[in-house]
Design an enzyme around this catalytic site. Structure first.
Site, short mmCIF file in Angstrom:
data_model
loop_
_atom_site.label_atom_id
_atom_site.label_comp_id
_atom_site.label_asym_id
_atom_site.label_seq_id
_atom_site.Cartn_x
_atom_site.Cartn_y
_atom_site.Cartn_z
N MET A 1 33.26 -20.72 -1.83
CA MET A 1 34.68 -20.90 -2.09
C MET A 1 35.20 -21.92 -1.13
O MET A 1 34.86 -21.84 0.03
CB MET A 1 35.32 -19.54 -2.03
CG MET A 1 36.67 -19.26 -1.40
SD MET A 1 37.96 -20.39 -1.66
CE MET A 1 38.99 -19.92 -0.34
N PRO A 2 35.92 -22.86 -1.49
CA PRO A 2 36.18 -23.35 -2.85
C PRO A 2 35.15 -24.38 -3.29
O PRO A 2 34.50 -25.02 -2.46
CB PRO A 2 37.57 -23.95 -2.74
CG PRO A 2 37.70 -24.36 -1.32
CD PRO A 2 36.83 -23.43 -0.51
#
Length: 77
Positions: A1-2
């Site tokens: 993430m991300p």
């Protein structure tokens, strides 16, 4: 993430250009998401001009509620 996924017309990037994309995108994402560089991944996907409307513009239209910036060439009507 991300994870950041960038679709673009085919082109050959130099190592310097790839490094610049990596640094700029990573800096923006880590700052905005308050996360470390080791959590960010970036991919580049070339899409031919002939496939752009059916592959990319169709997705943009279907997911317009997720856009933070619409393309200037897009006529929504």
């Amino acid at each position: 993430m991300p994870h950041i996924h960038v679709r673009h017309y085919p082109r050959n990037f130099t190592e310097e250009q790839l490094r610049a994309i990596d640094e700029a995108v990573t800096a923006a994402v880590t700052s905005t998401f308050a996360t470390g560089e080791d959590t960010v991944s970036i991919s580049l996907e070339p899409v031919t001009p002939e496939d752009w409307d059916s592959q990319v513009l169709a997705e943009i239209a279907a997911r317009r509620d997720e856009l933070i910036k619409a393309p200037g060439y897009w006529n929504e009507s």
